[in-house]
Scaffold this active site. Structure first.
Site, PDB file in Angstrom:
ATOM      1  N   GLY A 130       0.841  -1.140   0.038  1.00  0.00           N
ATOM      2  CA  GLY A 130       0.044  -0.199   0.080  1.00  0.00           C
ATOM      3  C   GLY A 130       0.903   1.140  -0.007  1.00  0.00           C
ATOM      4  O   GLY A 130       1.323   1.772   1.043  1.00  0.00           O
ATOM      5  N   GLU A 248      14.689  -4.045  -4.995  1.00  0.00           N
ATOM      6  CA  GLU A 248      13.523  -3.723  -5.876  1.00  0.00           C
ATOM      7  C   GLU A 248      13.857  -3.235  -7.198  1.00  0.00           C
ATOM      8  O   GLU A 248      13.093  -3.646  -8.371  1.00  0.00           O
ATOM      9  CB  GLU A 248      12.422  -2.609  -5.338  1.00  0.00           C
ATOM     10  CG  GLU A 248      11.190  -2.458  -5.960  1.00  0.00           C
ATOM     11  CD  GLU A 248      10.563  -1.131  -5.456  1.00  0.00           C
ATOM     12  OE1 GLU A 248      10.664  -0.775  -4.374  1.00  0.00           O
ATOM     13  OE2 GLU A 248       9.782  -0.566  -6.480  1.00  0.00           O
TER      14      GLU A 248
END
Lengths: 386, 356
Positions: A130, A248
């Site tokens: 989120g 990432e």
């Protein structure tokens, strides 16, 4: 040189692991029958993710004390690149495996590690992130979703958007404001692990231009989040999310997304690959794949050495995702025909690739913002050297 | 990177910093070898670093070529150490005195044996665009013969057509009309291997020069102010700097990887490095000049020493288009199933230096 990529290669033991993965992939996805997925746009298949779990290929970096195999970033790299090349349906476990497991290891409480890490390794819990909000895209620190103190925890209100997999995930790791904004927007942010089955949560689908359901909006209305679900320290959220970025940004998912398209082009449109011009253009792509893979592997090796190659990872992401788009352009030009979404395997994959290319350079932060961040580091480095 | 290579880089950088001034550049622009600088390089043993008894391998020779690029040094050091002394050394022939030139296996080369003794054959033909060919006391080249390729050590050519590249680096065409070679031996490698090595050395020099342009551009963009702020604060300028850094990093790593590649991966690794060098040359010159604005396009500004070399080197020892063609032909020929195994092939054998 202001960046440092050291040459590296796979060891004998890493190559053995790769052989195992290749045998597994060849059985799961027989050539010529399977329409490959495109990177992390591929479908979510909890069933396939659990098969990987049984092989010991989820949460690979988790050490033995939390039930993991304690593998390295390079070993995970080896598994992930083989899955991407095959176009395997990796979405279900993707966030938990790449993002949440390392974050828990680094910032999680003992209780959180004991609870969530075995679930990630076993393919029993799916996670989503989120992060973005309607008013906070690239400028992530401006999030307005907020949590307010209450007895034994926090009350969460707000809205997230572009939440991949929230429609099947069990938990959403939510970046939110836990202290009022007092001028420094990077302060007062925290990460909460929110159970998506909590009362007060609503998940609404966002359909993509290919008709896929990948993204969602997530609404939080007075959602109670117990204290033990705060990830890391209250107020430390910005530091935590930015410290994960080297993991990432530089992985094989940042340059291999459209690889299955080139492979299937060579298999099914071989007559279009004939001649000096086509060979030159295909050769450029192969050369770029070779170099990008060496760069990405080099970053993984640095991570295993305990380094934080943040700028290097940012450069790989910018180059790799831009290149993923170029591959689609070159293949389409070489194919030299009208697109037929209902045609053979190649036609279908080209259609899919064409309409998903815009997301390659958007997800995980736009390349424009990424370049701005990278430039600041390069300039700081140059300033120090001068 | 090993400490030895780091030491080698520091030595070269210091040497070029001291001896690479306007006088050397003027001499080089006239096709003359900058004598003092060259004498220092000979003294330190750097000019025949590629000889088998020096103990240096490709990683060292690549480091030398990178240093030449970083300094835009107007000397054929990469050719002398990486090609001439290597090729001559591999045949066991004695090195010659003075500058040893080396033919580049240019597509227009045509040199063949037409008689004489095996150890001192008579050769005839042309060697095209030999780096510092006119200044060389001797030239090493591959010649064709009925018994396969032969390495010949030739005396200075008497028929010379002077030429240069965009950076005024001499590229002289040498004609030999029935000239007796000083020495000869069966070639231990073929022309393709010489071309590959030359391409890798040019890619290495490109990495050095492009890296230097990046450093200059970062420093300039941080200091130069317009509209009351450094131009580095403009996103459009930042994007130029980042793409330059990307391409510099790509060619730099590609070259270092290729220097470690074994027989199974060498062909792809070198070709990919030369293609990466072509991309870096194009992006770094275009974006670098854009960052510097008009001052970068003047003769007083040092940028042109680098950009002219980058523009020249991208086409020497095979254009990047020729090298991408080589890769593409192999990839298309091998077919779809070989594509990923090719791209992901490990360096063989896994070099110790690459695993630390």
């Amino acid at each position: 040189m202001s960046t440092r990529f050291r040459p590296t290669t796979l060891t004998g033991h890493e190559l053995e692991l790769r052989e195992q993965v290749r045998r597994f992939v060849a059985e799961e996805f027989p050539a010529g029958e399977y329409l490959p997925g495109l990177g992390i746009n591929a479908e979510a298949s909890p069933e396939f993710s659990r098969k990987l779990a049984r092989q010991g290929w989820l949460g690979m970096v988790v050490p033995a004390e939390y039930g993991g195999p304690g593998r390295t970033a390079v070993e995970r790299f080896v598994v992930v690149e083989e899955l991407l090349v095959a176009g395997a349906p990796i979405s279900a476990h993707w966030v938990g495996d790449r993002q949440t497991a390392p974050a828990l290891l680094k910032f999680g409480s003992e209780e959180q590690k004991r609870r969530f890490l075995p679930a990630i390794i076993g393919g029993e819990a799916w996670f989503c992130l989120g992060m973005s909000e309607p008013g906070s895209g690239s400028d992530l620190a401006s999030v307005r979703t907020s949590a307010v103190r209450t007895d034994g925890g926090w009350v969460l209100n707000g809205q997230k958007i572009w939440t991949s997999g929230a429609h099947y995930a069990d938990f959403v790791v939510t970046l939110c404001r836990t202290a009022p904004l007092d001028g420094v927007k990077h302060a007062g942010l925290s990460q909460l692990i929110v159970d998506l089955r909590s009362p007060g949560i609503e998940v609404r689908p966002i359909m993509m231009l290919n008709g896929f359901h990948h993204f969602n909006e997530v609404f939080f209305t007075d959602v109670f989040v117990p204290d033990e679900m705060v990830l890391g320290a209250v107020g430390d959220g910005w530091h935590q999310v930015t410290s994960e970025l080297a993991y990432e940004r530089s992985g094989p998912d940042r340059f291999l997304t459209s690889f299955p398209l080139l492979r299937i082009f060579l298999a099914l449109r071989a007559r279009r690959a004939v001649g000096a011009e086509a060979e030159h253009r295909i050769g450029r792509l192969v050369a770029r794949y070779w170099v990008l893979r060496q760069m990405s592997l080099s970053v993984a090796r640095s991570l295993d050495a305990g380094e934080v190659p943040a700028v290097e990872a940012a450069l790989v992401k910018d180059m790799g995702t831009t290149f993923e788009q170029q591959v689609v352009d070159v293949v389409r030009e070489l194919a030299d025909a009208e697109q037929r979404p209902g045609g053979d395997l190649f036609d279908r994959l080209l259609a899919e690739a064409t309409i998903t290319t815009p997301t390659f350079t958007l997800r995980g932060g736009t390349n424009e913002v990424l370049r701005q961040v990278a430039a600041k580091s390069l300039l700081r480095g140059a300033g120090r050297a001068a | 990177m090993s400490e030895e290579i780091e030491l080698l880089e520091q030595t070269l950088d210091a040497l070029f910093a001291r001896h690479c001034g306007p006088a050397e550049r003027t001499a080089a622009a006239q096709g003359l070898l900058p004598e003092r600088l060259w004498a220092r390089l000979v003294e330190t043993g750097l000019t025949d670093l590629g000889a088998p008894d020096s103990g240096a391998g490709l990683p060292e020779l690549v480091a030398v070529a990178m240093a030449v690029g970083r300094a835009a040094a107007p000397v054929p050091l990469a050719e002398a150490s990486g090609l001439a002394s290597w090729l001559l050394g591999a045949t066991g022939l004695d090195p010659a005195d003075g500058l040893l030139g080396c033919a580049t296996t240019h597509p227009d080369d045509d040199l063949r044996l037409v008689g004489g003794e095996p150890a001192a054959p008579v050769v005839r033909g042309v060697l095209t665009r030999v780096p510092w060919g006119a200044a060389a006391g001797h030239v090493v080249a591959l010649a064709r013969s009925d018994r396969g390729p032969v390495v010949v050590l030739l005396p200075a050519a008497t028929q010379v057509e002077r030429g240069a590249n965009l950076a005024d680096e001499p590229r002289d065409t040498l004609r030999y009309a029935d000239v007796t070679a000083v020495a000869a031996a069966p070639a231990p490698v073929d022309a393709a291997a010489v071309l590959r090595r030359g391409a890798l050395l040019r890619a290495a020099a490109t990495a050095g020069a492009a890296g230097r342009v990046l450093e200059l551009a970062l420093a300039y963009a941080g200091a130069r102010e317009q509209f009351g702020r450094p131009i580095a604060t403009f996103q459009a300028v930042q994007h130029h700097l980042v793409v330059m850094a990307e391409e510099v990093a790509a060619v730099d790593l590609a070259v270092r990887v290729a220097a470690l590649a074994g027989p199974d991966t060498e062909a792809l690794a070198v070709a990919a490095a030369k293609v990466a060098a072509g991309t870096a040359a194009a992006e770094v010159t275009r974006r670098g000049h854009q960052v510097f604005g008009a001052i970068g396009a003047t003769i007083e500004h040092p940028l042109h020493h680098y950009s002219k070399r980058l523009w020249s080197w991208q086409d020497e020892f095979g254009t990047d288009r020729q090298w991408s063609g080589v890769i593409g032909r192999a990839a298309v020929g091998a077919g779809a199933d070989a594509l990923w195994p090719t791209v992901s092939a490990p360096l063989d054998p896994a070099p110790e230096a690459a695993l630390r």
